[in-house]
Design an enzyme around this catalytic site. Structure first.
Site, mmCIF file in Angstrom:
data_model
loop_
_atom_site.group_PDB
_atom_site.id
_atom_site.type_symbol
_atom_site.label_atom_id
_atom_site.label_comp_id
_atom_site.label_asym_id
_atom_site.label_seq_id
_atom_site.Cartn_x
_atom_site.Cartn_y
_atom_site.Cartn_z
ATOM 1 N N HIS A 90 32.860 -12.211 -63.534
ATOM 2 C CA HIS A 90 32.102 -12.707 -64.683
ATOM 3 C C HIS A 90 31.168 -11.607 -65.169
ATOM 4 O O HIS A 90 30.681 -10.799 -64.380
ATOM 5 C CB HIS A 90 31.335 -13.995 -64.357
ATOM 6 C CG HIS A 90 30.259 -13.858 -63.323
ATOM 7 N ND1 HIS A 90 28.976 -13.427 -63.629
ATOM 8 C CD2 HIS A 90 30.259 -14.109 -61.992
ATOM 9 C CE1 HIS A 90 28.240 -13.420 -62.527
ATOM 10 N NE2 HIS A 90 28.993 -13.829 -61.518
ATOM 11 N N ASP A 92 28.519 -12.345 -67.411
ATOM 12 C CA ASP A 92 27.157 -12.828 -67.672
ATOM 13 C C ASP A 92 26.306 -12.597 -66.433
ATOM 14 O O ASP A 92 26.817 -12.477 -65.318
ATOM 15 C CB ASP A 92 27.164 -14.302 -68.070
ATOM 16 C CG ASP A 92 27.514 -15.228 -66.909
ATOM 17 O OD1 ASP A 92 28.583 -15.020 -66.305
ATOM 18 O OD2 ASP A 92 26.724 -16.137 -66.606
ATOM 19 N N ASP A 123 26.591 -8.431 -59.141
ATOM 20 C CA ASP A 123 26.912 -9.816 -59.507
ATOM 21 C C ASP A 123 26.945 -9.967 -61.019
ATOM 22 O O ASP A 123 25.945 -10.314 -61.617
ATOM 23 C CB ASP A 123 25.874 -10.742 -58.886
ATOM 24 C CG ASP A 123 26.150 -12.213 -59.133
ATOM 25 O OD1 ASP A 123 27.320 -12.559 -59.327
ATOM 26 O OD2 ASP A 123 25.193 -12.993 -59.132
ATOM 27 N N GLU A 156 29.165 -17.972 -66.076
ATOM 28 C CA GLU A 156 29.206 -18.461 -64.693
ATOM 29 C C GLU A 156 27.816 -18.780 -64.166
ATOM 30 O O GLU A 156 27.607 -19.782 -63.481
ATOM 31 C CB GLU A 156 29.890 -17.428 -63.798
ATOM 32 C CG GLU A 156 30.224 -17.932 -62.396
ATOM 33 C CD GLU A 156 29.077 -17.763 -61.399
ATOM 34 O OE1 GLU A 156 29.120 -18.411 -60.339
ATOM 35 O OE2 GLU A 156 28.147 -16.980 -61.689
ATOM 36 N N GLU A 157 26.849 -17.921 -64.478
ATOM 37 C CA GLU A 157 25.508 -18.099 -63.934
ATOM 38 C C GLU A 157 24.808 -19.343 -64.490
ATOM 39 O O GLU A 157 23.883 -19.864 -63.869
ATOM 40 C CB GLU A 157 24.640 -16.866 -64.217
ATOM 41 C CG GLU A 157 25.155 -15.571 -63.602
ATOM 42 C CD GLU A 157 25.029 -15.519 -62.094
ATOM 43 O OE1 GLU A 157 24.685 -16.553 -61.482
ATOM 44 O OE2 GLU A 157 25.300 -14.464 -61.517
ATOM 45 N N HIS A 423 20.408 -11.844 -58.073
ATOM 46 C CA HIS A 423 19.516 -12.846 -58.673
ATOM 47 C C HIS A 423 18.045 -12.496 -58.481
ATOM 48 O O HIS A 423 17.188 -13.192 -59.035
ATOM 49 C CB HIS A 423 19.769 -14.258 -58.121
ATOM 50 C CG HIS A 423 21.106 -14.823 -58.476
ATOM 51 N ND1 HIS A 423 21.366 -16.182 -58.457
ATOM 52 C CD2 HIS A 423 22.266 -14.243 -58.855
ATOM 53 C CE1 HIS A 423 22.624 -16.395 -58.803
ATOM 54 N NE2 HIS A 423 23.190 -15.218 -59.040
#
Length: 451
Positions: A90, A92, A123, A156-157, A423
């Protein structure tokens, strides 16, 4: 890494990989368009589409998904009669949080102490680069021996389910014999790991109201019901004294029977401050891979700076609940909402709203694809056997794909090992891991083609 043509090719491509990852990281592709311009996500999607076309992919398309974002699809045909492998990543990313807390700008890939720093570096923009490296290495050697589909998700996030719903409406699009999800990570740097389980998740917003408007705390405090205090009590009810998650009706005693996670290593990985206790009971692996976990993601209330002496009339919070395999996320959502409503004190008015959800996932690790990956990782990581671990995070698409394609094998690998700090502030990727996992993926595709 032992010498072989694939490994040598990947090593020679690493400067290009760094340059491409820098270009991709520069897009502020947070799929929350109240915070970041939609054009940033669109720019990242177009970059990926162009990269796939440059590698010979046909049928490259920007898919407008029902949540208002775009996923990027491409198809690379292999030899006649070859198996089909879907590669997922992903593009995003999570917001950078406090940009002032970053040592280097979050959307500028920066090399420091042997790692590459930037939001999305691990990520999961790095996962997209990993797929490209693997394919380039095979093309430079004997060619790509399978049909390859690539899907790069754009939300996705956010957990808004756009790609899941699109896939359900177009079930033939992502059909494959095996699916490689490039969005997890090794248990630690240098230890090859596939993720065999994922916790699901649900996001619930709670609103508590007690008054028609804020009141002076000197005149009314002590009798007037404080909505913020009520909310704090509700949120506190979600944890036992030891910090274990306690949602009425939701079991919290499952155990993990795979790879162990030593407490001291976890404290180091999580950067727990000296003297601060871990929360919960059972082993660390039980707590983060096999049991539910609640987190208060945010509270709307007056900031300390500029606060006035007022009794608050209303307050709200966003609550995340991670759901272990074997528990339906929809049922867990109902239990969480019922708990929040039942534990609201003083007759305060309370409302809850689910705003995101994803099911837990458990892989079949006995399949031929896992054997092919184990052999590939043994070459990419000499002297190391492939390990199986869980992951506390969620990838909602996994269960959608498992339901749509029940015969497909699903493997989860990626760059988000503990040092990556995904994150969080100062997210980074290990270029050595990117190199080794790209080699592993390339060798896996070759092994799987002939299995």
């Amino acid at each position: 890494m032992s010498s072989n043509p694939v490994a040598e090719t990947v090593a020679s491509l690493m400067p290009r990989a760094r340059a491409e990852l820098a270009e991709l990281v520069a897009f502020q592709s947070v799929a929350d368009f109240d915070q970041y311009p939609k054009s940033e996500s669109e720019g990242a999607a177009n970059w990926i589409a162009d990269a796939l076309r440059a590698e010979g992919f046909t049928d490259v398309a920007l898919l407008d998904t029902p949540d208002g974002t775009q996923s990027v699809y491409g198809y690379l045909p292999g030899p006649e009669g070859a198996k089909t492998v879907l590669l997922y990543a992903h593009y995003d990313v999570q917001p950078p949080l406090d940009e002032a807390g970053w040592t280097s700008p979050p959307f500028e890939l920066t090399e420091r102490d042997g790692r590459w720093y930037g939001r999305g570096a691990a990520d999961c923009k790095g996962g997209l680069i990993m797929h490209l490296l693997a394919l380039r290495a095979l093309k430079a050697d004997s060619g790509v021996p399978v049909n390859v589909k690539v899907i790069a998700e754009g939300s996705e996030e956010q957990g808004t389910g756009g790609l899941e719903r699109y896939a359900e409406e177009h079930p033939e699009l992502l059909a494959a014999d095996t699916i490689v999800i490039g969005d997890t990570g090794n248990f630690r740097v240098g230890l090859p790991t596939v993720t065999s389980t994922l916790r699901g998740m649900t996001l619930v917003r709670i609103q508590v109201d007690t008054l028609e408007g804020n009141l002076h705390s000197g005149q009314f405090g002590g009798a007037a019901p404080d909505a913020l205090a009520a909310l704090i009590r509700v949120l506190d009810s979600l944890r036992a004294e030891d910090g274990s998650t306690t949602v009425d009706g939701l079991s919290g005693d499952s155990v993990w029977d795979g790879l162990a996670y030593e407490e001291e290593q976890f404290r180091k990985d999580a950067k727990v401050l000296d003297g601060v206790e871990l929360i919960g009971s059972g082993t660390v692996a039980d707590r983060i891979w096999a049991r539910p976990a609640v987190t208060v993601l945010g509270i709307d209330c007056p900031p300390v700076v500029g606060a006035t002496p007022s009794v608050q009339a209303g307050a709200r919070a966003l609550v995340s609940l991670r759901v272990p395999p074997g528990v339906d996320a929809g049922e867990a959502t109902k239990l969480l909402q019922a708990h929040l409503e039942a534990h609201t004190p003083w007759g305060a008015r309370v409302s809850t709203e689910q705003i995101g959800q994803g099911q837990a996932f458990r892989a079949d690790t006995t399949s031929p694809a896992y054997r092919a990956m184990a052999d590939a990782m043994a070459v990419a990581y000499p002297g190391q056997d492939m390990q199986y671990a869980g992951q506390g995070g969620s990838i909602p698409l996994c269960n959608t794909l498992a339901a749509l394609y029940p015969q497909a094998e699903i493997l989860l690998i990626g760059l988000s090992e503990p040092e990556a700090q995904i994150h969080a502030l100062n997210e980074s990727v290990s270029p050595e891991e990117l190199e080794r996992l790209s080699v592993a993926e390339a060798l896996f595709l070759r092994n799987y083609a002939t299995d």
